[in-house]
Design a protein around this motif. Structure first.
Motif, PDB file in Angstrom:
ATOM      1  N   ASP A 340     -52.429 -45.138  -4.164  1.00 17.27           N
ATOM      2  CA  ASP A 340     -53.535 -45.163  -5.110  1.00 17.27           C
ATOM      3  C   ASP A 340     -53.773 -43.933  -5.462  1.00 17.27           C
ATOM      4  OD1 ASP A 340     -53.664 -47.717  -4.369  1.00 17.27           O
ATOM      5  OD2 ASP A 340     -55.089 -47.463  -2.778  1.00 17.27           O
ATOM      6  N   LEU A 341     -53.808 -42.853  -4.859  1.00 14.66           N
ATOM      7  CA  LEU A 341     -53.513 -41.542  -5.224  1.00 14.66           C
ATOM      8  C   LEU A 341     -52.456 -41.017  -5.694  1.00 14.66           C
ATOM      9  CD1 LEU A 341     -56.003 -40.295  -2.207  1.00 14.66           C
ATOM     10  CD2 LEU A 341     -56.714 -40.734  -4.638  1.00 14.66           C
ATOM     11  N   ASP A 342     -52.054 -41.256  -6.763  1.00 11.89           N
ATOM     12  CA  ASP A 342     -50.571 -41.027  -7.132  1.00 11.89           C
ATOM     13  C   ASP A 342     -50.338 -39.418  -7.370  1.00 11.89           C
ATOM     14  OD1 ASP A 342     -47.927 -40.863  -8.428  1.00 11.89           O
ATOM     15  OD2 ASP A 342     -48.553 -42.225 -10.056  1.00 11.89           O
ATOM     16  N   ASP A 345     -49.201 -38.303 -10.929  1.00 13.03           N
ATOM     17  CA  ASP A 345     -50.201 -38.587 -12.234  1.00 13.03           C
ATOM     18  C   ASP A 345     -50.959 -37.337 -12.230  1.00 13.03           C
ATOM     19  OD1 ASP A 345     -51.971 -39.255 -13.906  1.00 13.03           O
ATOM     20  OD2 ASP A 345     -52.882 -40.840 -12.742  1.00 13.03           O
ATOM     21  N   LYS A 347     -53.186 -36.581 -13.896  1.00 11.95           N
ATOM     22  CA  LYS A 347     -54.925 -36.803 -14.260  1.00 11.95           C
ATOM     23  C   LYS A 347     -55.544 -36.692 -13.044  1.00 11.95           C
ATOM     24  CE  LYS A 347     -54.128 -39.647 -18.331  1.00 11.95           C
ATOM     25  NZ  LYS A 347     -54.253 -41.042 -19.107  1.00 11.95           N
ATOM     26  N   THR A 348     -55.100 -36.918 -11.719  1.00 12.63           N
ATOM     27  CA  THR A 348     -55.639 -36.384 -10.462  1.00 12.63           C
ATOM     28  C   THR A 348     -55.823 -35.087 -10.123  1.00 12.63           C
ATOM     29  OG1 THR A 348     -53.557 -36.949  -9.308  1.00 12.63           O
ATOM     30  CG2 THR A 348     -54.924 -38.978  -9.689  1.00 12.63           C
ATOM     31  N   ARG A 349     -55.232 -34.286 -10.766  1.00 10.83           N
ATOM     32  CA  ARG A 349     -55.104 -32.709 -10.355  1.00 10.83           C
ATOM     33  C   ARG A 349     -55.444 -31.976 -11.973  1.00 10.83           C
ATOM     34  NH1 ARG A 349     -50.599 -31.900 -10.141  1.00 10.83           N
ATOM     35  NH2 ARG A 349     -49.501 -34.103 -10.509  1.00 10.83           N
ATOM     36  N   LEU A 360     -54.978 -29.544  -4.187  1.00  8.92           N
ATOM     37  CA  LEU A 360     -55.212 -30.636  -4.496  1.00  8.92           C
ATOM     38  C   LEU A 360     -54.108 -31.454  -3.972  1.00  8.92           C
ATOM     39  CD1 LEU A 360     -56.409 -30.368  -8.136  1.00  8.92           C
ATOM     40  CD2 LEU A 360     -57.864 -30.760  -6.053  1.00  8.92           C
ATOM     41  N   LEU A 364     -54.268 -34.615  -1.327  1.00  9.22           N
ATOM     42  CA  LEU A 364     -53.466 -36.012  -1.603  1.00  9.22           C
ATOM     43  C   LEU A 364     -52.748 -36.490  -0.596  1.00  9.22           C
ATOM     44  CD1 LEU A 364     -52.969 -35.533  -5.682  1.00  9.22           C
ATOM     45  CD2 LEU A 364     -54.826 -36.927  -4.307  1.00  9.22           C
TER      46      LEU A 364
END
Length: 416
Positions: A340-342, A345, A347-349, A360, A364
């Motif tokens: 879920d916390l790819d 990706d 965009k999550t960092r 970060l 994760l």
């Protein structure tokens, strides 16, 4: 990010972990745009991620702009008994293709402080290319054995030390037949991944010619090997050894021909080395032929020490260790990027800079490790964490329950 590892070890979930680890790097792309040329003038524009770079994976996919995460994974080989959660044990984020070996060692060092055992460190060819002082030697000093793979131009005879040949990472008799010594020379990766019956037979025929481990690595990094023709149960016979060490013919002994073990143990069933005729004089022979054992110092192989490994290449023992650990390593990389916390990706960092990205990414991976632990607990159901039964729940007797409404009126809600 070691918190889930400490917690899992403290609860006994890593009891079956034998110390085998897989180490690999995976791409961590960033949200920032890579360096590019201005359309109007052709002037180069730098990226806001000045310490990032292009990560080139071993596959055929396009490179990704960002950082490389070095991950050390708790791996399991097939003969292992018991089960344990597959966790990321270490993490270092760095510019792609920089300090590859040093970052791997950085992830291994804290594991000793946690009291985890040391086993095999299984790595891909990027680590085989590192200088011995950057990866192979520090890993051995930490107590790890190495299982390595090679590029096409690195397979076969790689060098020599004290007269012994270094063949696919193992020291061998200098009189090994050339057909066996060159069995893997020039083979492509497809032939190595799925060895043919002919190649498997050649690899098996190599084993009697390999030097035997006489004494493990000492504090100075030296290790002792024994000639395969020495000792009371040699793996081959050698007229040169018999001549130099005055070994006479053995007394005849009865052999039960119906016993496969006795037949295989008899000297007549073992390979016989064929020295050149006329053979060299005693003073001209290499050290491995003049002595029963040789001591291989830390620097005796020079830069070729990066090729030395602790399992004979492509043997069943190597396959049982290398392939499962590599599969575990690739598996956790896929799970981290399919989570879920790819991790893949950007965009999550969104924060800029390697320090912020490291924090970060560590968060994760820590959350993912915690989820992996939770999934393993639900799947394996450790006995000390069985589901609570009704007898485990504290119940208040009904006669002690006060069901009367409170006598003190509460405050009215605030005015809108």
């Amino acid at each position: 990010m070691l918190t889930p590892v400490r917690w899992g070890k403290g609860r006994g979930y890593l009891t079956s972990f034998r110390g085998d680890v897989g180490i690999d790097t995976t791409a961590v792309p960033v949200f920032a745009r890579p360096p590019r040329a201005r359309r109007s003038t052709g002037e180069m524009i730098a990226s806001t991620e000045i310490t990032a770079g292009w990560h080139h994976s071993a596959g055929n996919g396009p490179p990704e702009y960002g950082y490389s995460a070095t991950l050390t994974v708790a791996a399991r080989t097939r003969p292992a008994s018991g089960s344990f959660p597959q966790l990321a044990l270490g993490l270092v984020l760095d510019t792609p293709h920089k300090r590859i070996g040093a970052n791997a060692i950085t992830t291994l060092k804290p594991l000793a402080a946690l009291g985890l055992p040391t086993g095999f460190a299984v790595v891909d060819r990027a680590y085989t290319d590192q200088q011995p002082g950057h990866f192979a030697q520090p890993a051995r000093q930490l107590g790890y054995q190495l299982a390595l793979d090679y590029k096409v131009d690195q397979r076969g005879v790689q060098g020599s030390a004290h007269g012994a040949l270094l063949i696919d990472g193992s020291l061998a008799c200098p009189l090994m037949p050339d057909r066996l010594a060159q069995a893997t020379t020039g083979l492509d990766d497809a032939a190595i991944r799925t060895p043919s019956d002919e190649l498997a037979a050649l690899i098996t025929a190599r084993e009697p010619y390999l030097l035997r481990l006489k004494q493990s690595t000492n504090a100075g990094g030296a290790i002792r090997f024994q000639c395969p023709a020495a000792d009371t149960s040699p793996s081959l016979t050698c007229p040169r050894f018999d001549r130099l060490h005055q070994r006479g013919p053995l007394r005849p002994a009865a052999v039960d021909l119906t016993d496969a073990r006795q037949r295989a143990a008899h000297l007549a069933a073992k390979p016989r080395v064929l020295p050149p005729q006329p053979d060299l004089k005693a003073g001209e022979l290499p050290k491995i032929c003049r002595q029963h054992t040789i001591t291989l110092g830390k620097d005796d192989l020079g830069h070729l020490d990066k090729f030395r490994q602790d399992l004979p290449y492509l043997t069943p023992a190597w396959i049982r260790t290398y392939k499962p650990v590599r599969a575990n390593t690739e598996g956790i990389n896929g799970r981290l990027k399919g989570h879920d916390l790819d991790l893949g990706d950007p965009k999550t960092r969104l924060a800029h800079g390697r320090v912020a990205q490291t924090i970060l990414v560590a968060l994760l991976v820590t959350v993912a490790d915690d989820h992996f632990l939770d999934q393993w607990r639900h799947t394996q159901q450790p006995p000390d964490e069985a589901a609570a039964t009704s007898t485990d729940i504290l119940e208040i007797p009904t006669e002690h329950v006060d069901r009367a409404p409170p006598t003190v009126r509460s405050r009215p809600p605030p005015a809108p």
